[in-house]
Each structure stands twice: as C-alpha cells, then as structure tokens.
Design a protein around this motif. Sequence first.
Motif, short mmCIF file in Angstrom:
data_model
loop_
_atom_site.label_atom_id
_atom_site.label_comp_id
_atom_site.label_asym_id
_atom_site.label_seq_id
_atom_site.Cartn_x
_atom_site.Cartn_y
_atom_site.Cartn_z
N GLU A 477 0.83 -1.21 0.00
CA GLU A 477 0.00 0.00 0.00
C GLU A 477 0.86 1.25 0.00
N LYS A 478 1.91 1.15 0.80
CA LYS A 478 2.82 2.31 0.87
C LYS A 478 3.41 2.59 -0.52
N MET A 479 3.80 1.47 -1.16
CA MET A 479 4.38 1.61 -2.50
C MET A 479 3.38 2.27 -3.44
N ALA A 480 2.13 1.80 -3.31
CA ALA A 480 1.11 2.34 -4.20
C ALA A 480 0.92 3.83 -3.93
N THR A 481 0.92 4.20 -2.66
CA THR A 481 0.76 5.61 -2.30
C THR A 481 1.92 6.42 -2.87
N ILE A 482 3.11 5.88 -2.70
CA ILE A 482 4.27 6.58 -3.24
C ILE A 482 4.12 6.73 -4.74
N GLY A 483 3.58 5.67 -5.36
CA GLY A 483 3.36 5.72 -6.81
C GLY A 483 2.48 6.90 -7.20
N THR A 484 1.37 7.05 -6.48
CA THR A 484 0.48 8.14 -6.84
C THR A 484 1.08 9.49 -6.48
#
Lengths: 725, 120
Positions: A477-484
């Motif tokens: 999830e963190k990675m996804a947030t960083i992605g956005t």
Amino acid sequence: MTVFAASSLILFVFSFVLSILISIFGKAKLNRIWALFNLSVAIWALFIFFASNTHNEGAAILYWKLAHIGGLFISIFFYHTICVFCDINRKKTILFAYSQGIFFLSLCFTDLFISSVSIAFNSFYYNNATVTYSIALTFWATFSILGLFELFRNYRTATGTNRNKIRYLFLGFLIGFLGGGTYFMPMYGLKVYPIGNFTIPVYSVIVTYAILRYRILDIRIAVTRTGLFLAVYTLVLGLPFALAARTKYLLIAAYGPNWWIIPLAAMAALATIGPFFYVHLQRKTEEALLKEQRRYQNTLKHAAIGMTRIRNLQKLLSLITHIVTKTVRIDYAAIYLYTAQTNEFTLQVFREGNRERRRVPPVKLSADSPLIRWLHLNKDPMIYDEIKRVLQDAPNPVGRKIEEQMRHILASVIIPSFLDQKLSGFIVLGDKMSGQIYTSDDLNVFQVLASQAALAIENAQFYEDAKEMQAQIAQAEKMATIGTMADGLSHQINNRFYALSLIAGDTIDTIKLTDTQKCSPEIQEMIKNINAALEKIQMNVTQGGEVVKGILKYTRKGDHKLDPIDLDQIIDATLEMVKYKVKLTELDIIREYPQETPKILGNLVQMQEVFFNFIDNAYDAIVERRNTLKEEGYRGRITISARRLEERLEITVRDNGMGVKKEDSRKLFTPFFTTKISARKGTGLGLYVIRNIITEHHGGRIAFDSTYKTGTSFILELPIAKAIT
Amino acid sequence: MAKLLIVDDEEDVREFAANFFRKRKLDVSTMPSGETAIETVKTDCPDLVLLDIRMAGINGIEALEQIRKFNTSVKVIMVTGTKPEDNDALAKCQSLGVLEYIHKPLRLDELEHVVMSALK
C-alpha cells in the motif's frame, strides 16, 4: 500325595512350560539362558516329585541324585543370566562356574555326593548332605551371592527402565532364593519345611516379566497391586471358609441342614464387594505412590491446553522445554522442527535441567535419516532403552544407526508430533533426575503435549506468517501511495534541482565572465575553489535528476499502446531501473538470443515492469540459494533466451537460484502470495501483476518451470510485431 | 536586443535564469504565473518565452493556449518537471507550436544552448 510332592509336580509343569515359552518368544542370548534356568528348575522339581512320592529308599536316593542334575546348575544359570542382563563380561568366572557344576555333576552319581536318605516330616524321603555335597552347596551359594552382587553394582549406575528392571530382579531373587534356601534345611536335619516350591514360581514369573516386557510397571505399583489383590481376595474367599470352619456347629444348630447357605451368601456378598473394594484401594494407594507423577502430568495437561494461546513461536518453544524440564524434572529437553527448505529437522531450543554439562546437541537431522524415518513410520514415542534392548535381541544395522542417532541427540525418549499425518517435529527428553522410568502414563501425557504443541506451533507459525504478510500488504500500500505521489513529488524535487542547477550554473557563469587577474592570488585560489564546488553541485543535481527519472519510469502508469520493441531495448531499460535494487555485480546476466531476433509488439513500460520482476525475483532466489546451500564456487546467473514460434516469440528467463517447491508453485501467481524464495519480498503482487500484463494487455502467455535447489525459468510467449518498418 | 520572457513560479529560478541571460546581452523579463505571462506577451511582445508547465494558477499549456489566440509567432520553449507523456502534454505542446520541450533539471549550459539557438 504330600503337599511337597504336589507342589513339586506343579513347579515342574510350570517351569517346563515357562522355559519352552521363553525359548519361543526370543532367540536372544538372555532368553536362551533364562530358559535354561527354568529347565534346570523343571528337572529339579520333576525328580524331587518322584523322590517325595516313593516309598522305596533306593529309588529315593536315585531320584535325589537325578534332581541335582538340574539343581546344581540353577545358581550357575542365575549368575550367567545376570551377567548377560547387565551386559558385563565375566567370561572366566562363568567358565569356572560351569566347570565346577560339571565336576560336581560327575560326582553326583557316586556315594560321595549323596549316600543316604532319611524320612523327613514323617512323610517323604529327603537326602542327607555329605561333605562333598556341602562343598558343592558352598559353590552354589557363592554364585548366587555373586550374581546378587553384580546386580547390585549395576543398579547403582543404571537409569530409567534398566534400573526398574533390576529392582524386579532383586525382588524376584529375594522371594525365590529365600524359599529355595529351605530346600537344604532338612538335609542338615533342620525341621524347616521346604517352601521353595511355592516361592520359585513367583520368582520365575517376576524375572520373566522383567526380561521379556519392554515397558514394565514401576515396581512399587506392581508390588502394591499384587499385595492388594492377594489381601483382598484372601479376605473375600478366606473369610467365609473361616466362618464355615469355626462356626459350623453353631450354624447347624441354628439353621439345620441348610447351614451352608450362610457362608455361601457371605462369600457371594464379599465377592461382589471385593472388586470395588480392590479398585478403590488400588486407586488410593497408587494416588499416594504416584502423587508426584500425577502432579506433573496434570501440569503438563494444563500447559498443553494453554499453549495454543501463545503466538510467539520462540517463546512457545522455550516454554515447552521449560515446563518439561521443570515440572517433570528431566535433565535435558530439546525441540526439533521440520524445515522444508532444507528438508531437515533443526534444533529450535534446548534446555538442561541441571548445571553440569554435556555436549552441545547437533543442530540438524536430515529428514532421510533412519531415526526420522522410524518416527514417521511408527508414530509412537521412542525409548532409548527399548531400542537398545531390541538391538541386543536382534542386532541390525538400521537399529544400530537409530540407537547411535538417539545417543547423539541425547535422547532417552523422543516424542514425535504430527500434523496432518506429517511429522512436524519432535521433542527430545533426557533422563528423569529422580532416576525413575518413563511410564506408559507419562508417554501418553507427553503425546498429548506433543500433539497440542504441534497445533500451537503451527498456530504461532501461521500467526507470524500472517504478521509478515500484513507487513507486506502494508508495504504494498505504501508503495502504491508513493506511486500516486510520485508525480507531484518528482515535480517538487525537479523544481528544487532546477533552481539549484540555475543558481550554480549562473554563478559559475559569473565567475567565468569576471576578470580576476587583478585579484590577489589568495582570492583567485578561493574563487577557483568556489567554482569547483559549484561544478560539484551541478554534477549532483544531474545525478539526482536521473534518480527521479528512474522512479518516474517505474511508477508511471503509461498508456497501453503497443509498439514494436526489441528485447535488447527491454533488457537495457530494465537493468537501468533494477540496478537501484539488485546488486548486478553479484550475478551474470547472459543474453542468449541471436542478433536478428524479431521485435515483439509490446508496451515498453509494462515489459520493463515484467522483466524488473523477473530479475528481482531471480536475484532473491540466487541470494537465498547462496545463503542456504552455501555451495562452493556458486555464482548467480540469469540467462535470457528467445526463439521464434511462428507468429510468436518465446522468451525464457532462467535463473540458477533456489527454485520453488512443488507445493508452492501452484500459488505462485496468487496475489499477495510470497515465499522467501520467489515472489518479490515486499508486495507479493509482482507475479500477479505480471501475468495480467502478459495475458490481458499483450495477449501473450506466461508459464514457469522450477526445480527446487536448481532454479526457475519463466517462459513468455508474446506476439511478434509485423514488419512495418 | 532579443527579448526573453521567463515564466516560472519559483523565484530562484526566475532570478538566476534572468541574471544569466542578461549577461548574454538579452532583454530579460520574468513573470511568476501564467496569467501575468499572457499580459506581458500582449504588451511586451517577447521573441522567446521560457514557459514552465506546472505552476500555481493556470498551467503553462493553458497559458500558451491563451497566448496563441492573439499571438501565433512568438517562440516558446516548454519546461517540465514531471512526466511529459502524461495527459498528452507532449502532443498538445506540439500542436501549439512549441519549439522545444525540456526536462528539469538540466545544466545551465544546455539551457543556454537551447535558448540561444532558438533566438538565432
């Protein structure tokens, strides 16, 4: 017939049958000698039966002589049995024992040995002791006492079952030879009735039980049970007889010819109460005797129930060994658990009950070792003493290996624990500090404990896995947030870099344009330094910009447009990204495809992601193999090859890492499934996303092939781009 | 003297870029937003606009669209700090007659090269 004659006959039949049974049930040396002992008793009993039954003096003398063929050897076989039982080497003494036996046997039929008989107890002929006979008797007694002495010596060092068995032998000896001794009394004119006929069978039974049975009762229990049984049934059966004998006339006077109904009724009543009474007494006495044992068995049961609540594996394992060593007072306990990666059972915890210490236990046991196979096959607790006894009876190489392994891991007892029919681990126990044996009860409780422990351990392992998985999801999830966020972030970072670049660049420019000739050398030097520093700032800015570019490449959604791209392009772009995560110097990347490999129709960004995952996974697998198998000269290798299959290109990415186990391979493409071997640590999404990219977006296919401890191949099939160039 | 307009919402960027190009004998003016840039193009008629895409208020592309409504000849260099492929920005810029499309960060000498060749 006299009581002596009758009991002799019974003793003969009993001993004879027993000796046959013993020879049937075991061919071991111990059994053979013990059978011979019983045979010699049988011979003795048979001829004293004849002797006590005849009224002919001459015949009686002959029978007594014949009886001594067996009698002379009883103490010799006894001594020999003990030597074999205690596993002590007394070759010379044994040889001497048999020699003197044979010597006296040769004198047996001369008048030197037995020359006369006299009437004993007014009923039967008994032989009179001669001088030679007395000498023979002295030898006879010597070997009995010697046997007793050896037994005593062995008792002091014996542990566990053996110790218990020696107690039985002692008890048997006491009963048997105290009775047996009375045989000689009448020969010396002493008016003591020979009761050996009654005590010797008891002796034989006790010793046979101790020798033949593996798991024998604690002797205190055996004695109490027998004692209680005799007491209760003597009472039940004896009281009515006593009643009948003493009060017969009174009863006849009172009840007439049917007087016998009274004692009969009393007997019926007592026989009914008897068993209850017996069971009650037995329970009470055993409770008292086994108070200690019951106490720890209860503690263990409670512990077993409470265990499943503990979620920390290490804590749980320590607790189990702690409980076992403390409450049962065992000098050593250890737990081994199965490790699938290496197919071994590894030592998790061990604990010593007392301070002074022994060797360090071995850390691992191969799942293919004889001991583990045996546990797997038999599923029962294993007792070192039993294995050793089996080996004594029937030596075999496998058994010897098992015995050796048990000794090696310091096990007196091994309690296996199973989950779904699979051996998940085992508990190793040393000796009880009290020196007492492990009873069947103990083993039952330990088995309950072990199966509960297996559940608790699985529970804890599952909990830890779940915790790890949760961490991975959070990470994803963190990675996804960083992605956005990457979009905005990179803008901000690039703006800063841009400003920095302009500030540094402009200042450098100013310096360049300024005439510093008139300045002092110190100032000139300083300006040169400032210029160099600004150049460095510019260089760092450029590099920083590259890093941001790399992140952007990875996070950008990109469009889904498919373009003709060639494999080199994909791999180069991937390596560019992957180098931030994977130490590319630790492995070789080999491109095994021809120059003229056709372009595929694909999306570069997505293909980059696919290959990123492959290389990243392969790297993890390579590191794992390196760390787990520790092979000499091992170096990681990723080979990328390609071949044309009509309108499609088959690309294979093969690594020589740890590989995936069969049972895991099914789940490989499941979201959030990750093993430490394959899926990228962190998300567990990697292969799931990849499959979507390949099958959904590219109309391709993905397959994989993996051999545990050898490596993994991913095989892609992608459409070839039509030649429009 | 060629006229250069630098549009960026970062003060440091404006200041140092302006400073740099002034030394190159350009007539440099700066504006902190798209809105003010449109006005300046109207009144000042610069030869070249260095236009940041992402700014507070209207962004560079929107500003350029406005500018093109009244001025089709002014040369424009777009500067971007993010992914150029997003929102078809690149294609839009091309359709709006952007001369160059540059990515932050870049070295000042590169910027100089781009600007100077545009003004030749």
